[in-house]
Motif scaffolding. Structure first.
Motif, PDB file in Angstrom:
ATOM      1  N   LYS A 150      -0.811  13.346   6.224  1.00  0.00           N
ATOM      2  CA  LYS A 150       0.144  12.297   6.560  1.00  0.00           C
ATOM      3  C   LYS A 150      -0.534  10.945   6.392  1.00  0.00           C
ATOM      4  CE  LYS A 150       3.355  10.648  10.036  1.00  0.00           C
ATOM      5  NZ  LYS A 150       3.998  10.904  11.317  1.00  0.00           N
ATOM      6  N   TRP A 151       0.208  10.044   5.770  1.00  0.00           N
ATOM      7  CA  TRP A 151      -0.202   8.651   5.614  1.00  0.00           C
ATOM      8  C   TRP A 151       0.684   7.799   6.515  1.00  0.00           C
ATOM      9  CZ3 TRP A 151      -3.898   6.994   2.044  1.00  0.00           C
ATOM     10  CH2 TRP A 151      -4.292   7.917   1.064  1.00  0.00           C
ATOM     11  N   THR A 152       0.099   6.797   7.166  1.00  0.00           N
ATOM     12  CA  THR A 152       0.871   5.808   7.918  1.00  0.00           C
ATOM     13  C   THR A 152       0.408   4.420   7.503  1.00  0.00           C
ATOM     14  OG1 THR A 152      -0.692   5.871   9.764  1.00  0.00           O
ATOM     15  CG2 THR A 152       1.238   7.327   9.919  1.00  0.00           C
ATOM     16  N   PHE A 153       1.335   3.472   7.556  1.00  0.00           N
ATOM     17  CA  PHE A 153       1.069   2.104   7.119  1.00  0.00           C
ATOM     18  C   PHE A 153       1.601   1.150   8.180  1.00  0.00           C
ATOM     19  CE2 PHE A 153       1.804   4.976   3.657  1.00  0.00           C
ATOM     20  CZ  PHE A 153       0.736   4.755   2.804  1.00  0.00           C
TER      21      PHE A 153
ATOM     22  N   MET B 227       0.824  -1.191   0.000  1.00  0.00           N
ATOM     23  CA  MET B 227       0.000   0.000   0.000  1.00  0.00           C
ATOM     24  C   MET B 227       0.866   1.252   0.000  1.00  0.00           C
ATOM     25  SD  MET B 227      -3.161  -0.687  -0.384  1.00  0.00           S
ATOM     26  CE  MET B 227      -3.889   0.880  -0.010  1.00  0.00           C
ATOM     27  N   PHE B 228       2.010   1.192   0.679  1.00  0.00           N
ATOM     28  CA  PHE B 228       2.914   2.339   0.652  1.00  0.00           C
ATOM     29  C   PHE B 228       3.272   2.682  -0.787  1.00  0.00           C
ATOM     30  CE2 PHE B 228       7.082   4.251   0.447  1.00  0.00           C
ATOM     31  CZ  PHE B 228       7.025   5.248   1.405  1.00  0.00           C
ATOM     32  N   ARG B 229       3.660   1.670  -1.572  1.00  0.00           N
ATOM     33  CA  ARG B 229       4.047   1.915  -2.973  1.00  0.00           C
ATOM     34  C   ARG B 229       2.888   2.483  -3.783  1.00  0.00           C
ATOM     35  NH1 ARG B 229       6.593  -3.105  -2.294  1.00  0.00           N
ATOM     36  NH2 ARG B 229       4.941  -4.103  -3.481  1.00  0.00           N
ATOM     37  N   LEU B 230       1.693   2.007  -3.529  1.00  0.00           N
ATOM     38  CA  LEU B 230       0.521   2.480  -4.253  1.00  0.00           C
ATOM     39  C   LEU B 230       0.280   3.968  -3.967  1.00  0.00           C
ATOM     40  CD1 LEU B 230      -2.652   0.649  -4.995  1.00  0.00           C
ATOM     41  CD2 LEU B 230      -2.900   2.813  -3.820  1.00  0.00           C
ATOM     42  N   VAL B 231       0.340   4.364  -2.705  1.00  0.00           N
ATOM     43  CA  VAL B 231       0.125   5.769  -2.332  1.00  0.00           C
ATOM     44  C   VAL B 231       1.294   6.632  -2.795  1.00  0.00           C
ATOM     45  CG1 VAL B 231      -0.216   7.375  -0.403  1.00  0.00           C
ATOM     46  CG2 VAL B 231      -1.357   5.146  -0.388  1.00  0.00           C
TER      47      VAL B 231
ATOM     48  N   GLY C 181      -0.046 -10.132   4.102  1.00  0.00           N
ATOM     49  CA  GLY C 181      -0.371  -9.252   2.985  1.00  0.00           C
ATOM     50  C   GLY C 181      -1.398  -8.183   3.289  1.00  0.00           C
ATOM     51  N   SER C 182      -1.570  -7.838   4.552  1.00  0.00           N
ATOM     52  CA  SER C 182      -2.531  -6.789   4.884  1.00  0.00           C
ATOM     53  C   SER C 182      -1.874  -5.743   5.774  1.00  0.00           C
ATOM     54  CB  SER C 182      -3.773  -7.364   5.574  1.00  0.00           C
ATOM     55  OG  SER C 182      -3.434  -7.866   6.849  1.00  0.00           O
ATOM     56  N   CYS C 183      -2.485  -4.559   5.786  1.00  0.00           N
ATOM     57  CA  CYS C 183      -1.973  -3.497   6.645  1.00  0.00           C
ATOM     58  C   CYS C 183      -3.102  -2.537   6.985  1.00  0.00           C
ATOM     59  CB  CYS C 183      -0.817  -2.754   5.977  1.00  0.00           C
ATOM     60  SG  CYS C 183      -1.277  -1.689   4.609  1.00  0.00           S
ATOM     61  N   ASP C 184      -2.900  -1.794   8.072  1.00  0.00           N
ATOM     62  CA  ASP C 184      -3.798  -0.698   8.426  1.00  0.00           C
ATOM     63  C   ASP C 184      -3.196   0.563   7.838  1.00  0.00           C
ATOM     64  OD1 ASP C 184      -5.663  -2.156   9.848  1.00  0.00           O
ATOM     65  OD2 ASP C 184      -4.706  -1.789  11.793  1.00  0.00           O
TER      66      ASP C 184
ATOM     67  N   ARG D 188       7.469   3.786   7.225  1.00  0.00           N
ATOM     68  CA  ARG D 188       6.167   3.447   6.632  1.00  0.00           C
ATOM     69  C   ARG D 188       5.209   4.629   6.727  1.00  0.00           C
ATOM     70  NH1 ARG D 188       6.524  -1.934   9.609  1.00  0.00           N
ATOM     71  NH2 ARG D 188       7.407  -3.330   8.073  1.00  0.00           N
ATOM     72  N   SER D 189       5.699   5.800   6.265  1.00  0.00           N
ATOM     73  CA  SER D 189       4.857   6.989   6.297  1.00  0.00           C
ATOM     74  C   SER D 189       5.143   7.889   5.097  1.00  0.00           C
ATOM     75  CB  SER D 189       5.066   7.772   7.597  1.00  0.00           C
ATOM     76  OG  SER D 189       6.371   8.305   7.661  1.00  0.00           O
ATOM     77  N   ILE D 190       4.175   8.728   4.789  1.00  0.00           N
ATOM     78  CA  ILE D 190       4.293   9.714   3.723  1.00  0.00           C
ATOM     79  C   ILE D 190       3.770  11.030   4.289  1.00  0.00           C
ATOM     80  CG2 ILE D 190       3.498  10.425   1.428  1.00  0.00           C
ATOM     81  CD1 ILE D 190       3.169   7.401   0.785  1.00  0.00           C
ATOM     82  N   LEU D 191       4.570  12.074   4.188  1.00  0.00           N
ATOM     83  CA  LEU D 191       4.196  13.391   4.688  1.00  0.00           C
ATOM     84  C   LEU D 191       4.070  14.337   3.508  1.00  0.00           C
ATOM     85  CD1 LEU D 191       3.739  15.345   7.061  1.00  0.00           C
ATOM     86  CD2 LEU D 191       6.206  15.752   7.066  1.00  0.00           C
TER      87      LEU D 191
END
Length: 134
Positions: free
Chosen positions: A79-82, A1-5, A88-91, A62-65
């Motif tokens: 801010k995104w956090t993963f 999901m990090f890569r997708l965002v 294969g799952s994450c919050d 595991r974050s995007i600012l």
């Protein structure tokens, strides 16, 4: 999901209101972070605005600012956090705060932006299903 965002160039394909996105520059940092500056154009009916943001991809954390640089807002920050949940799952956490420069623009567009931001999670979930499968 990090890569997708983190794949911001693909946002016009699935993010609500995102009409275009142009990455002005990208720099790989020695500590593993990637910093980029991007222009995003959002459009809804007769409204169309472009704003510039600094995006910091932090895979180790595991974050995007995302920090606002220029455009119709007084401020915008998200801010995104993963958090890995295994198998294969994450919050995914998403926090955003913004204020328009103009009260008039804020009153006209505020409700529409609130609705669009609420649809973000659904848009990213649908994109994840398209990219990775359900």
């Amino acid at each position: 999901m990090f890569r997708l965002v983190a794949d911001v160039e693909q946002y016009p394909q699935f993010v609500p209101l995102c009409q275009g996105l142009h990455v002005r520059g990208r720099k790989e940092m020695e500590d593993g972070r990637t910093v980029l500056v991007a222009d995003m154009t959002v459009a809804y009916k007769l409204f169309k605005e472009t704003f510039t943001s600094r995006v910091e991809l932090r895979p180790e954390d595991r974050s995007i600012l995302v920090e606002y640089l220029d455009g119709p807002f007084k401020h915008l920050e998200n801010k995104w956090t993963f958090e890995d949940k295994g198998e294969g799952s994450c919050d995914v956490g998403f926090f955003i705060t913004y204020e328009f420069k103009s009260r008039t623009l804020g009153s006209l567009m505020g409700v529409m932006f609130d609705k669009a931001f609420r649809k973000f999670s659904s848009a990213f979930e649908a994109r994840a299903d398209d990219v990775y499968g359900t």
